[in-house]
Design a protein around this motif. Sequence first.
Motif, PDB file in Angstrom:
ATOM      1  N   TYR A 113     -16.492 -20.775 -77.839  1.00 18.67           N
ATOM      2  CA  TYR A 113     -15.800 -20.244 -76.690  1.00 18.67           C
ATOM      3  C   TYR A 113     -14.325 -20.602 -76.431  1.00 18.67           C
ATOM      4  O   TYR A 113     -13.690 -19.821 -75.622  1.00 18.67           O
ATOM      5  CB  TYR A 113     -16.644 -20.158 -75.382  1.00 18.67           C
ATOM      6  CG  TYR A 113     -17.704 -18.800 -75.537  1.00 18.67           C
ATOM      7  CD1 TYR A 113     -18.588 -18.702 -76.538  1.00 18.67           C
ATOM      8  CD2 TYR A 113     -17.879 -17.804 -74.581  1.00 18.67           C
ATOM      9  CE1 TYR A 113     -19.455 -17.752 -76.684  1.00 18.67           C
ATOM     10  CE2 TYR A 113     -18.595 -16.961 -74.497  1.00 18.67           C
ATOM     11  CZ  TYR A 113     -19.460 -16.775 -75.606  1.00 18.67           C
ATOM     12  OH  TYR A 113     -20.276 -15.521 -75.654  1.00 18.67           O
ATOM     13  N   ILE A 153     -23.225 -36.785 -72.528  1.00 13.59           N
ATOM     14  CA  ILE A 153     -22.466 -35.828 -71.788  1.00 13.59           C
ATOM     15  C   ILE A 153     -22.215 -36.037 -70.468  1.00 13.59           C
ATOM     16  O   ILE A 153     -23.169 -36.461 -69.536  1.00 13.59           O
ATOM     17  CB  ILE A 153     -23.168 -34.473 -72.402  1.00 13.59           C
ATOM     18  CG1 ILE A 153     -23.423 -34.417 -73.761  1.00 13.59           C
ATOM     19  CG2 ILE A 153     -22.367 -33.445 -71.824  1.00 13.59           C
ATOM     20  CD1 ILE A 153     -22.063 -34.775 -74.338  1.00 13.59           C
ATOM     21  N   MET A 154     -21.235 -35.609 -69.922  1.00 10.87           N
ATOM     22  CA  MET A 154     -21.014 -35.562 -68.646  1.00 10.87           C
ATOM     23  C   MET A 154     -21.914 -34.635 -67.965  1.00 10.87           C
ATOM     24  O   MET A 154     -21.677 -33.577 -68.230  1.00 10.87           O
ATOM     25  CB  MET A 154     -19.387 -35.274 -68.300  1.00 10.87           C
ATOM     26  CG  MET A 154     -18.934 -35.205 -66.958  1.00 10.87           C
ATOM     27  SD  MET A 154     -17.294 -34.700 -66.770  1.00 10.87           S
ATOM     28  CE  MET A 154     -16.345 -35.826 -67.402  1.00 10.87           C
ATOM     29  N   ILE A 166     -21.631 -23.458 -78.984  1.00  9.30           N
ATOM     30  CA  ILE A 166     -21.143 -22.377 -78.271  1.00  9.30           C
ATOM     31  C   ILE A 166     -19.886 -22.759 -77.396  1.00  9.30           C
ATOM     32  O   ILE A 166     -18.981 -21.766 -77.264  1.00  9.30           O
ATOM     33  CB  ILE A 166     -22.294 -21.913 -77.355  1.00  9.30           C
ATOM     34  CG1 ILE A 166     -23.656 -21.102 -78.024  1.00  9.30           C
ATOM     35  CG2 ILE A 166     -21.763 -20.932 -76.249  1.00  9.30           C
ATOM     36  CD1 ILE A 166     -23.713 -19.834 -78.168  1.00  9.30           C
ATOM     37  N   LEU A 167     -19.941 -23.758 -76.916  1.00 10.83           N
ATOM     38  CA  LEU A 167     -18.826 -24.218 -76.226  1.00 10.83           C
ATOM     39  C   LEU A 167     -17.333 -24.538 -76.979  1.00 10.83           C
ATOM     40  O   LEU A 167     -16.373 -23.685 -76.744  1.00 10.83           O
ATOM     41  CB  LEU A 167     -19.078 -25.676 -75.566  1.00 10.83           C
ATOM     42  CG  LEU A 167     -17.810 -26.358 -74.973  1.00 10.83           C
ATOM     43  CD1 LEU A 167     -17.486 -25.711 -73.678  1.00 10.83           C
ATOM     44  CD2 LEU A 167     -18.300 -27.680 -74.222  1.00 10.83           C
ATOM     45  N   LEU A 211     -21.816 -27.250 -65.539  1.00  7.63           N
ATOM     46  CA  LEU A 211     -20.730 -26.122 -65.527  1.00  7.63           C
ATOM     47  C   LEU A 211     -21.022 -25.177 -66.641  1.00  7.63           C
ATOM     48  O   LEU A 211     -21.033 -24.010 -66.643  1.00  7.63           O
ATOM     49  CB  LEU A 211     -19.398 -26.663 -65.152  1.00  7.63           C
ATOM     50  CG  LEU A 211     -18.250 -25.740 -64.932  1.00  7.63           C
ATOM     51  CD1 LEU A 211     -18.473 -24.969 -63.810  1.00  7.63           C
ATOM     52  CD2 LEU A 211     -17.012 -26.122 -65.249  1.00  7.63           C
ATOM     53  N   LEU A 212     -21.067 -25.844 -67.714  1.00 10.73           N
ATOM     54  CA  LEU A 212     -21.494 -25.121 -69.007  1.00 10.73           C
ATOM     55  C   LEU A 212     -22.623 -24.224 -68.984  1.00 10.73           C
ATOM     56  O   LEU A 212     -22.596 -23.026 -69.282  1.00 10.73           O
ATOM     57  CB  LEU A 212     -21.555 -26.144 -70.285  1.00 10.73           C
ATOM     58  CG  LEU A 212     -21.963 -25.469 -71.581  1.00 10.73           C
ATOM     59  CD1 LEU A 212     -20.594 -24.551 -72.034  1.00 10.73           C
ATOM     60  CD2 LEU A 212     -22.027 -26.601 -72.675  1.00 10.73           C
ATOM     61  N   VAL A 233     -11.640 -22.136 -68.620  1.00 13.29           N
ATOM     62  CA  VAL A 233     -12.688 -22.907 -68.258  1.00 13.29           C
ATOM     63  C   VAL A 233     -13.469 -23.617 -69.389  1.00 13.29           C
ATOM     64  O   VAL A 233     -13.757 -24.726 -69.199  1.00 13.29           O
ATOM     65  CB  VAL A 233     -13.586 -21.790 -67.520  1.00 13.29           C
ATOM     66  CG1 VAL A 233     -14.888 -22.706 -67.039  1.00 13.29           C
ATOM     67  CG2 VAL A 233     -12.927 -21.387 -66.337  1.00 13.29           C
ATOM     68  N   TYR A 234     -13.660 -22.733 -70.269  1.00 11.64           N
ATOM     69  CA  TYR A 234     -14.547 -23.458 -71.527  1.00 11.64           C
ATOM     70  C   TYR A 234     -13.650 -24.675 -72.296  1.00 11.64           C
ATOM     71  O   TYR A 234     -14.050 -25.777 -72.669  1.00 11.64           O
ATOM     72  CB  TYR A 234     -14.773 -22.407 -72.637  1.00 11.64           C
ATOM     73  CG  TYR A 234     -15.800 -21.635 -72.246  1.00 11.64           C
ATOM     74  CD1 TYR A 234     -17.234 -22.215 -72.058  1.00 11.64           C
ATOM     75  CD2 TYR A 234     -15.707 -20.155 -71.933  1.00 11.64           C
ATOM     76  CE1 TYR A 234     -18.358 -21.292 -71.944  1.00 11.64           C
ATOM     77  CE2 TYR A 234     -16.872 -19.433 -71.502  1.00 11.64           C
ATOM     78  CZ  TYR A 234     -18.054 -20.047 -71.381  1.00 11.64           C
ATOM     79  OH  TYR A 234     -19.247 -19.340 -70.929  1.00 11.64           O
ATOM     80  N   LEU A 259     -22.914 -20.233 -69.109  1.00 13.66           N
ATOM     81  CA  LEU A 259     -23.703 -19.492 -70.117  1.00 13.66           C
ATOM     82  C   LEU A 259     -24.761 -18.737 -69.780  1.00 13.66           C
ATOM     83  O   LEU A 259     -25.460 -17.675 -70.340  1.00 13.66           O
ATOM     84  CB  LEU A 259     -24.412 -20.745 -71.043  1.00 13.66           C
ATOM     85  CG  LEU A 259     -23.348 -21.428 -71.989  1.00 13.66           C
ATOM     86  CD1 LEU A 259     -24.134 -22.657 -72.693  1.00 13.66           C
ATOM     87  CD2 LEU A 259     -22.484 -20.560 -72.763  1.00 13.66           C
ATOM     88  N   MET A 280     -11.612 -17.338 -68.331  1.00 13.80           N
ATOM     89  CA  MET A 280     -12.867 -18.083 -69.057  1.00 13.80           C
ATOM     90  C   MET A 280     -12.541 -18.827 -70.228  1.00 13.80           C
ATOM     91  O   MET A 280     -13.036 -19.855 -70.280  1.00 13.80           O
ATOM     92  CB  MET A 280     -14.177 -17.122 -69.238  1.00 13.80           C
ATOM     93  CG  MET A 280     -14.785 -16.699 -67.912  1.00 13.80           C
ATOM     94  SD  MET A 280     -15.194 -18.106 -67.186  1.00 13.80           S
ATOM     95  CE  MET A 280     -16.510 -18.741 -67.732  1.00 13.80           C
ATOM     96  N   SER A 284     -13.413 -32.335 -71.332  1.00 17.91           N
ATOM     97  CA  SER A 284     -14.159 -33.434 -70.719  1.00 17.91           C
ATOM     98  C   SER A 284     -15.302 -33.832 -71.542  1.00 17.91           C
ATOM     99  O   SER A 284     -15.716 -35.185 -71.145  1.00 17.91           O
ATOM    100  CB  SER A 284     -14.583 -32.958 -69.391  1.00 17.91           C
ATOM    101  OG  SER A 284     -15.345 -31.720 -69.229  1.00 17.91           O
ATOM    102  N   ILE A 285     -15.948 -33.114 -72.363  1.00 19.12           N
ATOM    103  CA  ILE A 285     -17.104 -33.616 -73.104  1.00 19.12           C
ATOM    104  C   ILE A 285     -16.645 -34.323 -74.505  1.00 19.12           C
ATOM    105  O   ILE A 285     -17.235 -35.075 -74.798  1.00 19.12           O
ATOM    106  CB  ILE A 285     -17.961 -32.352 -73.175  1.00 19.12           C
ATOM    107  CG1 ILE A 285     -18.802 -32.199 -72.095  1.00 19.12           C
ATOM    108  CG2 ILE A 285     -19.119 -32.538 -74.375  1.00 19.12           C
ATOM    109  CD1 ILE A 285     -19.838 -31.014 -72.007  1.00 19.12           C
ATOM    110  N   ILE A 342     -13.915 -27.771 -70.176  1.00 17.87           N
ATOM    111  CA  ILE A 342     -15.275 -28.499 -70.384  1.00 17.87           C
ATOM    112  C   ILE A 342     -15.360 -28.937 -71.603  1.00 17.87           C
ATOM    113  O   ILE A 342     -15.502 -30.276 -71.717  1.00 17.87           O
ATOM    114  CB  ILE A 342     -16.481 -27.431 -70.302  1.00 17.87           C
ATOM    115  CG1 ILE A 342     -16.591 -26.636 -68.845  1.00 17.87           C
ATOM    116  CG2 ILE A 342     -17.747 -27.693 -70.523  1.00 17.87           C
ATOM    117  CD1 ILE A 342     -17.328 -25.660 -68.941  1.00 17.87           C
ATOM    118  N   ALA A 390     -20.152 -31.540 -66.121  1.00 18.88           N
ATOM    119  CA  ALA A 390     -19.596 -30.640 -67.154  1.00 18.88           C
ATOM    120  C   ALA A 390     -20.553 -29.835 -67.919  1.00 18.88           C
ATOM    121  O   ALA A 390     -20.412 -28.672 -68.096  1.00 18.88           O
ATOM    122  CB  ALA A 390     -18.521 -31.234 -68.220  1.00 18.88           C
TER     123      ALA A 390
END
Lengths: 316, 287
Positions: B42, A135-136, B38-39, A142-143, B254-255, A147, B251, B261-262, B258, A139
């Motif tokens: 969201y 995983i980056m 969760i990511l 930031l997550l 934003v999520y 959270l 948000m 990128s992941i 992320i 990122a």
Amino acid sequence: MAQNQASVAPMGKGKKSKVVRYNRWGYIFLIPFIAVFLVFNLIPLISTFYNSFFENYMAQLNHVGPNFVGFQNYKTLFADGKIWQYAGNTAIMWVMGFIPQIIVSLLLAQWFSDTRLKLKGSTFFKTVIYMPNLIMASAFSLLFFALFSDGGPINDLLMKMHILDEPFKFFSSKWATRSLVAAMNFLMWFGNTTILLMAGIMGIDVSLYEAAEVDGANSWQRFTRITLPLLKPILIYVMITSLIGGIQMFDVPQILTNGTGNPTDSTMTLIMYLNKHLYSKNYGMGGAISVVLFLLTGALSLLVYNIMYRKKDKEA
Amino acid sequence: MSEPIGEIKKSTSTHARRVIAYIVLIILSILCLFWFYILLIYSTRSNGEIQKGITFIPSTHFVENFKNLVNSSQPVFQGLRNSLIIACSSALLSTYFSTLTAYAIHVYDFKLKKFIFTFILMIMMVPTQVTVLGFIQLMTKMNLINNFIPLIVPTIAAPVTFYYLKQYMESALPLALIEAARIDGSGEIRTFNTIALPLMKPAIAVQAIFTFVSSWNNYFIPTFILKKEKMKTIPIIIAQLRSSDYLKFDMGQVYMMITLSIFPVIIVYLILSKHIVSGIAMGSVKG
């Protein structure tokens, strides 16, 4: 006999020159690596050393230097004590992540390679625990920041579960922030360590375990008396490479704290300190920190080299 | 009489250990997957829904968040494109030339061979961060700031990739094969490209993935090289987002960012995980 030798000699010679002709290609094929290494690694390394002996920074809008100042940058670096504090932060966060990492990894590696346990789905588990490694980091940080923010999902969850009455400010607490950094490092690296240790355990002669079993050793005794001692070189390798990785700790605390190392400088790492100097274009101090870090990681690398390869050379 | 009891005792203790192992593994797996779950949840929720608090049930705003992000001021897609270009080129160049370097050491015999091999092993662990100061200065002098070259070309000299491929070569590339190619009149470069490279494919694939991922995730050095907005890679854009007061943003976006990128890396990983997991142990510690 003599005739034989005479007839062999020219042939041998002919073969040798042919081999030499081929072996020339060894050098040719090494050119890209060596050229790139010289330009992008060695020259920058030398000029980093060179920079560390000069005063060279921006004061407001004025550019000071470069003036030769000898070891003054190093004196300043160690005199103001910040480097010790940041080295301490780095070490604390590394240890907080590494101790659970090595314990959990040893346990999992032992389980995965224990044929008697016959764990089902071990491929699935290995895939899952290795995943966070890819995983980056920025990122992921930031997550985590989102959270664990004051009004974020984790606080909400903890309040709904009645563990908390009001939001806990994770990023205002020194130990909470450090723990988050350590936890992320743990999550990102324990899968990798598990797989490395497993490879080591698989390499141990099975007959040793069988013999121990015949002698009535239980699983704990087999682990402490056979696995651990024979795994020692790999454990040391894992520890030192992880330490070198720990010295490089940057992305996670940088993004998590937005480069501030807050609260009160408690999560500022050595590379974040270097980054700060590079960003403000203080090349003298940046150079001095780089050299110190180079010597530190270089010494540790030599240690790895000695453990892993020197011994093998001797045997060969 | 005592023997069967011993057997039963042993099997119950094995049984108990198995149960404990499963419990620990399940807890750790949840610990690993929870954040990504969760990511994902969201990124399907609207900003309003996110403010209402936590839930584990997906909502319906995934496409909407994606569209909003496309239209937002964040140069996310430009960043993804830049990251993709750099990571793909790095993976290609790094694996090709690392194989070539490994081939030079493996196949040929020359005076400096041992010295060079030892040297590469010794510099394997030295981090790039310690030379970054000189690196930035040199790139500035060479006029390579705001250029992808400083992030791609240096991966040609990758000691870790080299070492892995060298280890693999020892078992996968018999010298007799190269000898045979020479007798057939194949030149050295052709032999490498047509015989050695195809045989090394599995190891090259593993290393290509690792190089891709580390380049994709790289944050420290690119911040000093890529200054122009349209050149920036995704980790830099993420860092910029963090330094703005982004918790007040939408948000959902934003999520979503992320997630974007992941997850590409996770998806590739899940497809190829079998090779990757078995590949990690191979190169590193077999000493």
